[in-house]
Motif scaffolding. Structure first.
Motif, PDB file in Angstrom:
ATOM      1  N   ILE A   1       0.818  -1.231  -0.425  1.00 23.73           N
ATOM      2  CA  ILE A   1       0.066   0.319   0.319  1.00 23.73           C
ATOM      3  C   ILE A   1       0.766   1.157   0.208  1.00 23.73           C
ATOM      4  CG2 ILE A   1      -1.430   1.542   1.139  1.00 23.73           C
ATOM      5  CD1 ILE A   1      -2.659  -1.659   2.124  1.00 23.73           C
ATOM      6  N   ARG A   2       2.747   1.451   0.785  1.00 25.70           N
ATOM      7  CA  ARG A   2       2.609   2.561   0.570  1.00 25.70           C
ATOM      8  C   ARG A   2       3.807   2.730  -0.539  1.00 25.70           C
ATOM      9  NH1 ARG A   2       5.714   3.718   7.350  1.00 25.70           N
ATOM     10  NH2 ARG A   2       3.069   3.486   8.062  1.00 25.70           N
ATOM     11  N   ASN A   3       3.734   1.386  -0.972  1.00 26.29           N
ATOM     12  CA  ASN A   3       4.436   1.454  -2.338  1.00 26.29           C
ATOM     13  C   ASN A   3       4.083   1.588  -3.531  1.00 26.29           C
ATOM     14  OD1 ASN A   3       7.751   1.017  -1.053  1.00 26.29           O
ATOM     15  ND2 ASN A   3       7.305  -0.969  -1.350  1.00 26.29           N
ATOM     16  N   PHE A   4       2.621   1.721  -3.504  1.00 27.95           N
ATOM     17  CA  PHE A   4       1.941   1.676  -4.435  1.00 27.95           C
ATOM     18  C   PHE A   4       2.188   2.827  -5.302  1.00 27.95           C
ATOM     19  CE2 PHE A   4      -2.193   0.625  -7.250  1.00 27.95           C
ATOM     20  CZ  PHE A   4      -1.804  -0.670  -7.963  1.00 27.95           C
ATOM     21  N   LYS A   5       2.184   4.316  -4.893  1.00 26.42           N
ATOM     22  CA  LYS A   5       2.501   5.712  -5.450  1.00 26.42           C
ATOM     23  C   LYS A   5       3.461   5.081  -6.529  1.00 26.42           C
ATOM     24  CE  LYS A   5       4.605   7.247  -1.950  1.00 26.42           C
ATOM     25  NZ  LYS A   5       4.860   8.330  -0.811  1.00 26.42           N
ATOM     26  N   TYR A   6       4.148   4.086  -6.232  1.00 24.25           N
ATOM     27  CA  TYR A   6       5.621   4.316  -6.795  1.00 24.25           C
ATOM     28  C   TYR A   6       4.948   3.935  -8.723  1.00 24.25           C
ATOM     29  CZ  TYR A   6       7.631   5.973  -3.045  1.00 24.25           C
ATOM     30  OH  TYR A   6       8.270   6.175  -1.706  1.00 24.25           O
ATOM     31  N   ALA A   7       3.910   3.303  -8.448  1.00 26.03           N
ATOM     32  CA  ALA A   7       3.470   2.702 -10.201  1.00 26.03           C
ATOM     33  C   ALA A   7       3.215   4.000 -10.610  1.00 26.03           C
ATOM     34  CB  ALA A   7       2.541   1.820  -9.466  1.00 26.03           C
ATOM     35  N   TYR A   8       3.110   5.092 -10.139  1.00 27.23           N
ATOM     36  CA  TYR A   8       2.613   6.591 -10.717  1.00 27.23           C
ATOM     37  C   TYR A   8       4.013   7.026 -12.751  1.00 27.23           C
ATOM     38  CZ  TYR A   8       1.501  11.053 -11.519  1.00 27.23           C
ATOM     39  OH  TYR A   8       1.448  12.630 -12.653  1.00 27.23           O
ATOM     40  N   HIS A   9       5.593   6.638 -11.553  1.00 29.66           N
ATOM     41  CA  HIS A   9       6.075   7.014 -12.427  1.00 29.66           C
ATOM     42  C   HIS A   9       7.043   5.346 -12.521  1.00 29.66           C
ATOM     43  CE1 HIS A   9       5.983  11.250 -12.121  1.00 29.66           C
ATOM     44  NE2 HIS A   9       5.970  11.309 -10.740  1.00 29.66           N
ATOM     45  N   HIS A  10       6.413   5.066 -12.401  1.00 28.46           N
ATOM     46  CA  HIS A  10       7.787   3.690 -13.137  1.00 28.46           C
ATOM     47  C   HIS A  10       7.771   2.992 -14.499  1.00 28.46           C
ATOM     48  CE1 HIS A  10       3.841   0.930 -13.749  1.00 28.46           C
ATOM     49  NE2 HIS A  10       5.001   0.230 -13.867  1.00 28.46           N
ATOM     50  N   TYR A  11       8.624   2.336 -14.142  1.00 25.36           N
ATOM     51  CA  TYR A  11       9.143   1.767 -15.878  1.00 25.36           C
ATOM     52  C   TYR A  11       8.305  -0.360 -15.312  1.00 25.36           C
ATOM     53  CZ  TYR A  11      11.760   5.024 -17.429  1.00 25.36           C
ATOM     54  OH  TYR A  11      12.886   6.700 -17.389  1.00 25.36           O
ATOM     55  N   SER A  12       8.263  -0.477 -16.517  1.00 25.61           N
ATOM     56  CA  SER A  12       6.952  -2.051 -16.569  1.00 25.61           C
ATOM     57  C   SER A  12       8.839  -2.578 -16.755  1.00 25.61           C
ATOM     58  CB  SER A  12       6.384  -2.502 -17.036  1.00 25.61           C
ATOM     59  OG  SER A  12       5.973  -3.635 -17.213  1.00 25.61           O
ATOM     60  N   MET A  13       8.638  -3.909 -16.148  1.00 23.66           N
ATOM     61  CA  MET A  13       9.983  -4.960 -16.227  1.00 23.66           C
ATOM     62  C   MET A  13       9.538  -5.694 -17.773  1.00 23.66           C
ATOM     63  SD  MET A  13      12.370  -7.114 -15.422  1.00 23.66           S
ATOM     64  CE  MET A  13      12.879  -7.271 -16.326  1.00 23.66           C
ATOM     65  N   ASN A  14       8.112  -5.750 -18.311  1.00 17.95           N
ATOM     66  CA  ASN A  14       7.948  -5.821 -19.266  1.00 17.95           C
ATOM     67  C   ASN A  14       8.494  -5.183 -20.362  1.00 17.95           C
ATOM     68  OD1 ASN A  14       5.932  -7.287 -17.847  1.00 17.95           O
ATOM     69  ND2 ASN A  14       4.452  -7.465 -19.944  1.00 17.95           N
ATOM     70  N   ALA A  15       8.851  -3.695 -20.791  1.00 19.84           N
ATOM     71  CA  ALA A  15       9.037  -3.151 -21.639  1.00 19.84           C
ATOM     72  C   ALA A  15      10.338  -3.264 -21.605  1.00 19.84           C
ATOM     73  CB  ALA A  15       9.446  -1.695 -21.085  1.00 19.84           C
ATOM     74  N   LEU A  16      11.473  -3.901 -21.154  1.00 17.85           N
ATOM     75  CA  LEU A  16      12.179  -4.269 -21.028  1.00 17.85           C
ATOM     76  C   LEU A  16      13.159  -6.285 -21.933  1.00 17.85           C
ATOM     77  CD1 LEU A  16      13.478  -2.229 -18.612  1.00 17.85           C
ATOM     78  CD2 LEU A  16      14.765  -3.385 -17.711  1.00 17.85           C
ATOM     79  N   TYR A  17      11.653  -6.538 -21.919  1.00 20.01           N
ATOM     80  CA  TYR A  17      11.562  -8.470 -22.792  1.00 20.01           C
ATOM     81  C   TYR A  17      12.910  -7.807 -23.758  1.00 20.01           C
ATOM     82  CZ  TYR A  17       9.853 -12.430 -24.327  1.00 20.01           C
ATOM     83  OH  TYR A  17       9.477 -13.569 -24.712  1.00 20.01           O
ATOM     84  N   GLN A  18      13.794  -8.271 -24.356  1.00 16.04           N
ATOM     85  CA  GLN A  18      14.277  -8.840 -25.344  1.00 16.04           C
ATOM     86  C   GLN A  18      14.960  -7.507 -25.619  1.00 16.04           C
ATOM     87  OE1 GLN A  18      14.678 -12.139 -26.349  1.00 16.04           O
ATOM     88  NE2 GLN A  18      13.974 -13.113 -24.689  1.00 16.04           N
ATOM     89  N   THR A  19      15.154  -7.150 -25.309  1.00 18.98           N
ATOM     90  CA  THR A  19      15.465  -5.612 -25.788  1.00 18.98           C
ATOM     91  C   THR A  19      17.303  -5.684 -25.389  1.00 18.98           C
ATOM     92  OG1 THR A  19      15.039  -4.323 -23.199  1.00 18.98           O
ATOM     93  CG2 THR A  19      13.565  -4.276 -25.097  1.00 18.98           C
ATOM     94  N   LEU A  20      17.789  -6.563 -24.563  1.00 15.91           N
ATOM     95  CA  LEU A  20      19.421  -6.495 -24.309  1.00 15.91           C
ATOM     96  C   LEU A  20      20.037  -6.560 -25.839  1.00 15.91           C
ATOM     97  CD1 LEU A  20      20.842  -6.260 -21.856  1.00 15.91           C
ATOM     98  CD2 LEU A  20      21.509  -8.451 -22.344  1.00 15.91           C
ATOM     99  N   PRO A  21      21.190  -5.973 -26.486  1.00 15.11           N
ATOM    100  CA  PRO A  21      21.291  -5.815 -27.263  1.00 15.11           C
ATOM    101  C   PRO A  21      22.170  -7.510 -27.794  1.00 15.11           C
ATOM    102  CG  PRO A  21      22.529  -3.584 -26.314  1.00 15.11           C
ATOM    103  CD  PRO A  21      21.873  -4.705 -25.132  1.00 15.11           C
ATOM    104  N   GLU A  22      22.541  -7.695 -28.403  1.00 15.34           N
ATOM    105  CA  GLU A  22      22.382  -8.917 -29.245  1.00 15.34           C
ATOM    106  C   GLU A  22      24.240  -9.515 -29.032  1.00 15.34           C
ATOM    107  OE1 GLU A  22      21.949 -13.272 -31.229  1.00 15.34           O
ATOM    108  OE2 GLU A  22      20.996 -11.699 -30.563  1.00 15.34           O
ATOM    109  N   GLY A  23      24.986 -10.098 -28.004  1.00 16.20           N
ATOM    110  CA  GLY A  23      26.287 -10.391 -28.097  1.00 16.20           C
ATOM    111  C   GLY A  23      26.549  -9.741 -25.977  1.00 16.20           C
ATOM    112  N   VAL A  24      25.503  -9.680 -25.755  1.00 18.60           N
ATOM    113  CA  VAL A  24      25.554  -9.365 -24.649  1.00 18.60           C
ATOM    114  C   VAL A  24      24.883  -9.682 -23.473  1.00 18.60           C
ATOM    115  CG1 VAL A  24      25.280  -6.595 -22.600  1.00 18.60           C
ATOM    116  CG2 VAL A  24      25.344  -6.553 -24.435  1.00 18.60           C
ATOM    117  N   PRO A  25      26.173  -9.938 -23.079  1.00 12.94           N
ATOM    118  CA  PRO A  25      26.175 -11.392 -21.730  1.00 12.94           C
ATOM    119  C   PRO A  25      25.597 -10.778 -20.090  1.00 12.94           C
ATOM    120  CG  PRO A  25      27.960 -11.249 -21.721  1.00 12.94           C
ATOM    121  CD  PRO A  25      28.061 -10.089 -22.969  1.00 12.94           C
ATOM    122  N   VAL A  26      24.391 -11.443 -19.558  1.00  9.02           N
ATOM    123  CA  VAL A  26      24.360 -10.831 -18.571  1.00  9.02           C
ATOM    124  C   VAL A  26      24.797 -11.982 -17.347  1.00  9.02           C
ATOM    125  CG1 VAL A  26      22.391 -11.597 -16.316  1.00  9.02           C
ATOM    126  CG2 VAL A  26      22.105 -10.064 -18.367  1.00  9.02           C
TER     127      VAL A  26
END
Length: 630
Positions: free
Chosen positions: A221-246
């Motif tokens: 409940i206290r953290n829910f306000k941070y959804a207002y400005h957040h990025y979604s993990m879905n937006a990062l899906y399959q976005t890492l440049p080719e050949g870059v390891p984690v």
């Protein structure tokens, strides 16, 4: 000549499990790899001293009676007698079909609501029984889950996981058919291990839920306000440049061996740090590209470094609210509360929901490191390098230097500690939760065979399926391309645009009203349970009145179960819910007593909901007043 026994058994089996009778009659199983690789046994008929037909299974070394030479029916009745009290919610796992005698006594002894699963390690024994013994009455009297090696034996783990839930895990009863542990020791051991693992995993999962519930609801409940400005993990899906390891950096004690080499990997890999590894990294001048937090009770001392607040953070909304308050960098959120679904539906019309504007969960094996691993995989990494992922107690310390002011220490000679294979082949002591994480990593490697997983921890447990390298070797082999995290972020947009943010604020404003509606339903439900208790306490209570009350109660419960706001509250009542879910299966013969106890349990649970609603309402009101400024 037609085999009457076979034909009757086949028809009854077909009625119980449609498709099975035909499949067996046409011998379609003979084309499968499972059948070709089965353990072949020879089976002969014999007679007891009283003239009953019995069977002998012959392996290369020994001969075994399926049901005993002297009194096979007596042995079967003994098993059935032990299971007479098995009722609703009980799961019986019978290892061995045998000649059907034991199974018949089991289904006759238990109630119709008891789940009966049968695992037979030998299709030859099963087919022999189908031809030689009358089994039709067994198949007609009880629906049985059959797993037969050579047909569908590989489904046993899946079926066990589906049948055994938190509410019935205390009512699991394994039955090993006579001589099966001697005829098929490997198969029996594997099935019992699968059963034990399921129960252990459920207990571990539930204990974790119960431990974190109060923190979870307040943090969410206290953290829910941070959804207002957040990025979604879905937006990062399959976005890492080719050949870059984690590179996933955990804080196991082996991290001290190679942590400084990460300076060379910076800019050539996407470095994702577990929260426990943040201070050790930053103390050596290594700034990760992301860090991950998943634990509602994570100690705040882990974040006592001025640079941490600026590093992009991957988390859910249930993490400590003080961590969210202190953090000023990009917040990448994943789904971990049903309120997120309500928010998404309020902001985006159904036809406009895409992968980027909805929100999915982050697969986890229970630790921050497993979540970081999943984040790297979802971002599109083809290679994931693990360091500091000891998963075993290779020294007295649990973490790398600089993680905690006071680290836990362990007695490595403690015989109670489980053992796992180390990277050098030695057996190392570990903790139960670390062993579960190890098994999770190994399952992920099997499930995602296209993914290269490198264990560069240089110590600890062997992660089967991984490529074991030193960190120097891993960097030289896989870190060949440039990775600029700042440029990477320029391609990622926040979850909500300005127009959508207005809808977010509208949603926040309406939450108190939603919760008030839930509270009214809870109070109404309490009154109904009180009436049910009073009614059931009467010596000659009215069955019609009971039915009317139960119908109204069902309507209230269904309404609460369908409300995501109500689910937010019940998430904070895991301990209470667990007690009620388990006791709900403890039925007694006294129907009146059942009604009274059910009514009392319902009252207790709804009273707990009322208390929780009253406690969180002030936080909900604060959230409704949020206008976009942190």
């Amino acid at each position: 000549m037609e085999n009457r026994i076979w034909e009757e058994n086949r028809k009854a089996l077909e009625e119980m499990l449609p498709g099975w009778g035909e499949y067996i009659e046409k011998e379609a199983y003979k084309e499968t790899e499972e059948y070709k690789q089965r353990l072949v046994v020879a089976i002969e008929l014999d007679e007891t001293y009283s003239g009953e037909k019995i069977s002998i299974v012959k392996t290369e070394q020994n001969s075994f009676y399926l049901a005993g030479k002297y009194c096979p029916q007596g042995m079967a009745k003994h098993v059935g007698k032990k299971l007479e009290k098995a009722d609703y919610g009980t799961v019986i796992l019978a290892v061995g079909f045998g000649d059907g005698r034991v199974l018949r006594e089991i289904v006759q002894a238990v109630s119709k609501d008891t789940v009966v699963l049968v695992y037979e390690p030998s299709i030859d024994i099963f087919l022999h029984a189908m031809h030689e013994y009358e089994l039709a009455d067994i198949f007609k009297n009880h629906t049985i889950g059959l797993m037969i090696e050579g047909i569908n034996g590989e489904e046993i783990t899946t079926v066990i996981n589906q049948a055994i839930k938190i509410e019935n895990m205390s009512k699991v009863k394994p039955v090993i058919h006579g001589n099966y542990d001697r005829m098929f020791p490997k198969q029996v051991k594997e099935v019992i291990a699968a059963l034990s693992k399921r129960v252990s995993d459920l207990r571990f999962h539930w204990n974790t839920c119960v431990e974190f519930t109060n923190e979870t609801i307040v943090n969410t409940i206290r953290n829910f306000k941070y959804a207002y400005h957040h990025y979604s993990m879905n937006a990062l899906y399959q976005t890492l440049p080719e050949g870059v390891p984690v590179i996933v950096v955990a804080a196991g004690p082996s991290l001290d061996k190679n942590i400084d080499l990460l300076l060379e990997a910076k800019g050539k890999a996407c470095i994702i740090a577990c929260d426990t590894a943040l201070k050790p990294l930053l103390n050596r001048g290594i700034v990760p590209d992301f860090f991950v937090v998943v634990d509602p009770r994570k100690p705040l001392e882990l974040f006592e470094h001025p640079q941490i607040k600026e590093i992009p953070m991957i988390s859910g909304l249930n993490i400590p609210y003080k961590v969210m308050e202190q953090h000023t960098g990009k917040k990448i959120l994943y789904f971990d509360t049903l309120l997120i679904l309500e928010l998404i539906e309020a902001v985006f019309e159904k036809e406009k929901r895409t992968l980027k504007n909805v929100m999915y969960g982050l697969p986890t094996g229970g630790s921050v490191a497993t979540s970081a691993f999943s984040a790297g995989r979802l971002m599109g990494a083809k290679t994931i390098i693990l360091i500091g992922q000891d998963l075993a107690l290779s020294g007295e310390k649990e973490h790398a230097e600089g993680t905690f002011k006071k680290d836990r220490k362990f007695d490595l000679e403690n015989k109670v500690l489980p053992r796992v294979e180390g990277i050098d082949g030695e057996m190392l002591p570990t903790l139960y939760n670390l062993k579960l994480y190890l098994e999770w990593f190994e399952e992920q490697i099997k499930n995602y065979s296209e993914l290269i997983v490198v264990d560069a921890t240089e110590g600890g447990a062997l992660i089967h399926g991984s490529e074991v390298l030193t960190l120097r070797e891993a960097i030289d082999t896989y870190c060949q391309n440039e990775f600029d995290s700042e440029s990477y972020w320029n391609t990622i947009e926040p979850h909500f645009n300005e127009e959508e943010k207005e809808k977010v604020l509208e949603f926040f404003t309406g939450i108190p009203k939603q919760l008030e509606t839930i509270k009214k339903q809870v109070l109404h439900g309490k009154k109904l349970y009180t009436k049910l208790e009073k009614c059931a306490l009467k010596k000659n209570y009215s069955l019609d009145e009971v039915k009317k009350l139960l119908k109204k109660i069902k309507k209230v419960n269904q309404s609460l179960e369908q409300s995501r706001f109500a689910m937010l509250i019940t998430d904070g009542l895991k301990g209470v819910e667990y007690t009620l879910r388990v006791t709900a299966y403890q039925f007694k013969d006294d129907e009146q007593k059942n009604l009274v106890e059910s009514a009392q349990a319902g009252q207790r649970f709804l009273e707990s909901m009322e208390i929780a609603i009253n406690e969180v309402m002030p936080e909900i009101v604060k959230l409704s007043e949020f206008q976009g400024e942190y």
